[in-house]
Design a protein around this motif. Sequence first.
Motif, PDB file in Angstrom:
ATOM      1  N   UNK A 101      25.306   7.310  15.670  1.00 56.43           N
ATOM      2  CA  UNK A 101      23.755   7.005  15.727  1.00 56.43           C
ATOM      3  C   UNK A 101      23.398   5.764  14.898  1.00 56.43           C
ATOM      4  N   UNK A 102      24.114   5.577  13.914  1.00 60.44           N
ATOM      5  CA  UNK A 102      23.716   4.339  13.049  1.00 60.44           C
ATOM      6  C   UNK A 102      24.421   3.057  13.772  1.00 60.44           C
ATOM      7  N   UNK A 103      25.574   3.193  14.379  1.00 57.90           N
ATOM      8  CA  UNK A 103      26.207   2.247  15.148  1.00 57.90           C
ATOM      9  C   UNK A 103      25.115   1.686  16.278  1.00 57.90           C
ATOM     10  N   UNK A 104      24.645   2.880  16.838  1.00 57.87           N
ATOM     11  CA  UNK A 104      23.993   2.424  18.034  1.00 57.87           C
ATOM     12  C   UNK A 104      22.485   1.897  17.570  1.00 57.87           C
ATOM     13  N   UNK A 105      21.868   2.301  16.622  1.00 53.38           N
ATOM     14  CA  UNK A 105      20.800   2.021  16.145  1.00 53.38           C
ATOM     15  C   UNK A 105      20.650   0.652  15.380  1.00 53.38           C
ATOM     16  N   UNK A 106      21.521   0.230  14.449  1.00 53.57           N
ATOM     17  CA  UNK A 106      21.578  -0.592  13.739  1.00 53.57           C
ATOM     18  C   UNK A 106      22.908  -1.263  13.539  1.00 53.57           C
ATOM     19  N   UNK A 107      23.352  -2.180  14.822  1.00 53.29           N
ATOM     20  CA  UNK A 107      24.602  -2.951  14.745  1.00 53.29           C
ATOM     21  C   UNK A 107      24.609  -4.034  14.019  1.00 53.29           C
ATOM     22  N   UNK A 108      23.666  -4.738  13.867  1.00 49.70           N
ATOM     23  CA  UNK A 108      23.470  -6.061  13.317  1.00 49.70           C
ATOM     24  C   UNK A 108      24.115  -6.021  11.916  1.00 49.70           C
ATOM     25  N   UNK A 109      23.982  -5.199  11.145  1.00 52.47           N
ATOM     26  CA  UNK A 109      24.553  -5.236   9.582  1.00 52.47           C
ATOM     27  C   UNK A 109      25.910  -5.140   9.558  1.00 52.47           C
ATOM     28  N   UNK A 110      26.746  -4.140  10.626  1.00 47.52           N
ATOM     29  CA  UNK A 110      28.004  -4.044  10.927  1.00 47.52           C
ATOM     30  C   UNK A 110      28.516  -5.296  11.208  1.00 47.52           C
ATOM     31  N   UNK A 111      27.787  -6.126  12.347  1.00 50.15           N
ATOM     32  CA  UNK A 111      28.233  -7.185  13.115  1.00 50.15           C
ATOM     33  C   UNK A 111      28.489  -8.382  11.997  1.00 50.15           C
ATOM     34  N   UNK A 112      27.206  -8.453  11.330  1.00 48.12           N
ATOM     35  CA  UNK A 112      27.292  -9.480   9.973  1.00 48.12           C
ATOM     36  C   UNK A 112      28.465  -9.290   9.055  1.00 48.12           C
ATOM     37  N   UNK A 113      28.679  -7.980   8.650  1.00 46.87           N
ATOM     38  CA  UNK A 113      29.607  -7.889   7.596  1.00 46.87           C
ATOM     39  C   UNK A 113      31.139  -8.178   8.286  1.00 46.87           C
ATOM     40  N   UNK A 114      31.259  -7.696   9.623  1.00 45.61           N
ATOM     41  CA  UNK A 114      32.540  -8.189   9.879  1.00 45.61           C
ATOM     42  C   UNK A 114      32.717  -9.735  10.135  1.00 45.61           C
ATOM     43  N   UNK A 115      31.657 -10.354  10.557  1.00 41.23           N
ATOM     44  CA  UNK A 115      31.835 -11.710  10.770  1.00 41.23           C
ATOM     45  C   UNK A 115      31.860 -12.573   9.473  1.00 41.23           C
ATOM     46  N   UNK A 116      31.209 -11.976   8.250  1.00 47.02           N
ATOM     47  CA  UNK A 116      31.371 -12.530   6.965  1.00 47.02           C
ATOM     48  C   UNK A 116      32.729 -12.694   6.482  1.00 47.02           C
ATOM     49  N   UNK A 117      33.865 -11.752   6.880  1.00 51.68           N
ATOM     50  CA  UNK A 117      34.877 -12.175   6.721  1.00 51.68           C
ATOM     51  C   UNK A 117      35.932 -13.317   7.511  1.00 51.68           C
ATOM     52  N   UNK A 118      35.057 -13.801   8.489  1.00 52.25           N
ATOM     53  CA  UNK A 118      35.843 -14.851   9.272  1.00 52.25           C
ATOM     54  C   UNK A 118      35.234 -16.127   8.979  1.00 52.25           C
ATOM     55  N   UNK A 119      36.365 -17.260   8.672  1.00 49.18           N
ATOM     56  CA  UNK A 119      35.701 -18.366   8.420  1.00 49.18           C
ATOM     57  C   UNK A 119      34.439 -18.895   9.374  1.00 49.18           C
TER      58      UNK A 119
END
Length: 260
Positions: free
Chosen positions: A175-193
């Motif tokens: 439910x959390x991944x479906x409702x608010x994917x933006x924080x997860x995406x930003x956190x994952x992209x923050x590890x990339x240059x």
Amino acid sequence: MTQPEKRPSQIVIINLLPTAFLVLGAILLWRWIGLLREVVLLLALSALLAAAMNPLVMMLRKRLRFPRALGAVVTVFLLLLVLFYAGSLLFPQVGNQLSGFVSNLPVLTRSLESTVKNWAETQPLLEPLARPGFLGDISQRLASLGGELLAKATGLLGDAARVVTSAVFLVVLVIYMLAQPEPLVRGGLGLVPRAFRARVQRIAEKVLAELGAWGRAELLLMLAMGILTFVSYSLIGVPNALLYGFIAALGEAVPTVGPI
């Protein structure tokens, strides 16, 4: 004539400390992953389910103007409702047919022995299978294996609190991944240059879309294989057709083996 001066042999001492730390770090990382494998599997399964159900959430958002969080809750609730309803109809029948199959196993073994004996009269290669007691030994092994599996299943049921807790966490994560994917995406992209973030984001979106499509297709294949097996076995009068259909549906999810 002067002889060349002999140089003393040199002994080079290599500092193995960085290598030792590297090996120790790899071992500790492996142990750490082993301790967290259940958490990692839970997160991976949550991501796969969220990717598979995301098109339904987007459809509710576009056509019915549902907020994303409400669409996620409604989608997961409907899926759980369907699963519980199907389980309440399916599992009692499967359990009854499984118990009937185990109780009729000696009769089936004797029938199979007579069939194999007739085959062996025309096919010499099948003579070892017609040896007295060969199939009986197999049936006894299957019965003992079934008892062991039943004992293990009983032990798993004894750990029901752990299973329920994992299921609750799985539902909450989906439910959390479906409702608010933006924080997860930003956190994952923050590890990339920063220079590669746009490219990595496009690749991740394609991978998640393909994973979601694969998950939905796999569920449809399992459903189709189970229904076709049940219907075809019922039409030709095979006993325990629902049990075989259930086994075929589960086997469809096994790579390479399939519903054999």
